[in-house]
Design an enzyme around this catalytic site. Structure first.
Site, PDB file in Angstrom:
ATOM      1  N   ALA A 177    -100.691  36.663 -68.353  1.00 32.48           N
ATOM      2  CA  ALA A 177     -99.765  36.442 -69.470  1.00 32.48           C
ATOM      3  C   ALA A 177     -98.598  35.501 -69.181  1.00 32.48           C
ATOM      4  O   ALA A 177     -98.059  34.893 -70.111  1.00 32.48           O
ATOM      5  CB  ALA A 177     -99.226  37.780 -69.937  1.00 32.48           C
ATOM      6  N   GLY A 180     -95.824  33.677 -70.800  1.00 33.53           N
ATOM      7  CA  GLY A 180     -95.749  34.426 -72.060  1.00 33.53           C
ATOM      8  C   GLY A 180     -95.916  33.626 -73.329  1.00 33.53           C
ATOM      9  O   GLY A 180     -95.697  34.153 -74.422  1.00 33.53           O
ATOM     10  N   GLY A 181     -96.330  32.369 -73.228  1.00 34.09           N
ATOM     11  CA  GLY A 181     -96.489  31.546 -74.440  1.00 34.09           C
ATOM     12  C   GLY A 181     -97.449  32.179 -75.433  1.00 34.09           C
ATOM     13  O   GLY A 181     -97.137  32.316 -76.621  1.00 34.09           O
ATOM     14  N   LYS A 182     -98.604  32.614 -74.932  1.00 31.52           N
ATOM     15  CA  LYS A 182     -99.601  33.155 -75.866  1.00 31.52           C
ATOM     16  C   LYS A 182     -99.302  34.602 -76.215  1.00 31.52           C
ATOM     17  O   LYS A 182     -99.569  35.035 -77.340  1.00 31.52           O
ATOM     18  CB  LYS A 182    -101.010  32.964 -75.305  1.00 31.52           C
ATOM     19  CG  LYS A 182    -101.300  31.477 -75.153  1.00 31.52           C
ATOM     20  CD  LYS A 182    -102.583  31.143 -74.511  1.00 31.52           C
ATOM     21  CE  LYS A 182    -102.585  29.679 -74.094  1.00 31.52           C
ATOM     22  NZ  LYS A 182    -101.827  29.424 -72.838  1.00 31.52           N
ATOM     23  N   ASP A 224    -102.993  43.083 -60.923  1.00 29.04           N
ATOM     24  CA  ASP A 224    -104.117  42.164 -60.779  1.00 29.04           C
ATOM     25  C   ASP A 224    -105.169  42.546 -61.825  1.00 29.04           C
ATOM     26  O   ASP A 224    -105.700  43.663 -61.795  1.00 29.04           O
ATOM     27  CB  ASP A 224    -104.659  42.321 -59.345  1.00 29.04           C
ATOM     28  CG  ASP A 224    -105.836  41.391 -59.068  1.00 29.04           C
ATOM     29  OD1 ASP A 224    -106.480  40.918 -60.035  1.00 29.04           O
ATOM     30  OD2 ASP A 224    -106.117  41.160 -57.882  1.00 29.04           O
ATOM     31  N   CYS A 296    -107.089  25.716 -69.526  1.00 28.40           N
ATOM     32  CA  CYS A 296    -106.624  24.352 -69.817  1.00 28.40           C
ATOM     33  C   CYS A 296    -107.352  23.396 -68.866  1.00 28.40           C
ATOM     34  O   CYS A 296    -106.765  22.440 -68.374  1.00 28.40           O
ATOM     35  CB  CYS A 296    -105.112  24.226 -69.737  1.00 28.40           C
ATOM     36  SG  CYS A 296    -104.401  24.687 -68.158  1.00 28.40           S
TER      37      CYS A 296
END
Ligand SMILES: C[S@@+](CC[C@H](N)C(=O)[O-])C[C@H]1O[C@@H](n2cnc3c(N)ncnc32)[C@H](O)[C@@H]1O
Length: 356
Positions: A177, A180-182, A224, A296
């Site tokens: 995460a 935290g953008g998404k 994890d 990405c």
């Protein structure tokens, strides 16, 4: 000074003889009068022989495309017809794209507030929450930033949450995460019960700060994802986002240092880690739930090969179709190539678990 001079001449388009004079002056100011002569001679000779020197340099693909050889080979073998366009896109600056926090603002309101501050922004049809600014700027000074009205996020990353199809009340896991953008985008879209997990404790404060600025909250956990006993309460998730750690080969235009830091030998271990994460997360998905695999990266080994492995290993896993606006079909998912619709390179695959 020689490199700076060449960049100013070739890339920045500054007046040639002014550049030479400034570099020579700089050598003297740095207490290197002997080198002032060398700088002068080399830069002047470069200007005289420029066409021939550039033509000679362009004979080698490494200098022609400004990419390391292994990357040229991998991109050319993964995307033979698109390779030249990918190299060119990777060498261009990316536009600044914002994601509007729908809980606090709207694209229309933000466009108006930005216009009042002299900043031109447009809302592209393919990004429901996105705005593209006509110029780069320090976003922390823009109206609405401190109040959490928007974040900076490329369009390709915004398209991740479009696919996740979240609804109020669902239990959602963002397995990788930070920062935290998404996670924030998921919470801006729907009042879900979000677990935001990351294995790197050092990245969690930034995730918490981002959520706080945007007025959002999640169950932020350090753990994890491939070892659920350490953090999972045993209750299945309706949606899992695996925004996997990857080579970042799709975002070279934003992080050109990837060309220098990434090595060919990194790809196989990354792919093995991505497969391990997918395998560990699958049992945590509720029947009828959806897991979105995203990276990405534009390398097939990190994308469609990983997803094919997940589908092969689980009889209850089924790939769902993805809309064309997410890029071209690549295995069981879709690949946006860098520069397509002005966005970063991104891979998406949506896998549903059978209900029975
Ligand atoms: C691509 S970044 C995630 C970006 C994030 N989803 C966002 O939109 O801001 C990948 C993240 O995976 C985390 N990570 C790597 N291995 C992990 C693991 N085994 N379990 C959980 N997180 C992991 C990294 O620390 C990194 O923050």
């Amino acid at each position: 000074l020689l490199v700076l001079g060449l960049v100013q001449i070739e890339t920045m388009g500054m007046p040639e003889y002014a550049v030479v004079a400034a570099c020579v002056d700089a050598a003297r100011l740095l207490g290197q009068p002997r080198h002032a002569g060398l700088v002068n001679a080399v830069l002047r000779r470069y200007l005289r022989e420029r066409a021939a020197l550039l033509a000679a340099a362009d004979l080698d693909a490494v200098s022609r495309h400004a990419h390391p050889r292994w990357m040229i080979e991998r991109i050319s073998s993964d995307w033979p017809r698109d390779a030249e366009a990918i190299f060119a896109a990777n060498n261009c600056a990316a536009a600044l794209t914002l994601r509007v926090n729908r809980r606090r603002s709207s694209p229309e309101d933000l466009i108006a507030r930005l216009a009042a501050a002299g900043v031109v922004a447009e809302s592209p049809a393919h990004l429901p929450d996105g705005l593209i600014l006509s110029e780069s700027t320090d976003v922390s000074r823009l109206p609405g930033f401190a109040e959490g009205h928007f974040s900076v996020q490329d369009g390709a990353a915004q398209q991740v949450v479009d696919l996740l199809d979240v609804a109020a009340g669902q239990r959602v896991l963002d397995a990788c995460a930070a920062p935290g953008g998404k996670s924030a985008h998921i919470l801006e879209r729907a009042a879900v019960e979000l677990t935001a997990l990351d294995a790197d404790a050092g990245r969690l404060p930034r995730l918490r700060e981002n959520l706080a600025r945007l007025g959002l909250s999640a169950n932020v956990l350090h753990g994890d994802a491939s070892r659920p006993p350490g953090w999972w309460d045993g209750k299945p998730f309706d949606r899992i986002l695996l925004d996997a750690p990857c080579s970042a080969s799709g975002i070279i235009r934003r992080q050109p240092d990837i060309k220098l830091h990434r090595r060919a030998a990194d790809i196989a271990p990354l792919a093995a880690m991505q497969a391990r994460l997918g395998a560990a997360l699958w049992p945590m998905l509720a029947p009828g739930g959806k897991l979105l695999y995203a990276t990405c990266s534009i390398f097939r080994a990190e994308n469609e090969v990983v997803v094919a492995g997940l589908l092969d290993a689980h009889a209850d896993a089924r790939a769902l179709p993805i809309a064309e606006r997410h890029g071209r079909v690549a295995g069981n998912g879709r690949q946006n190539l860098p520069g397509n619709k002005g966005m970063d390179g991104f891979y998406y695959a949506l896998v549903e678990k059978d209900c029975s």
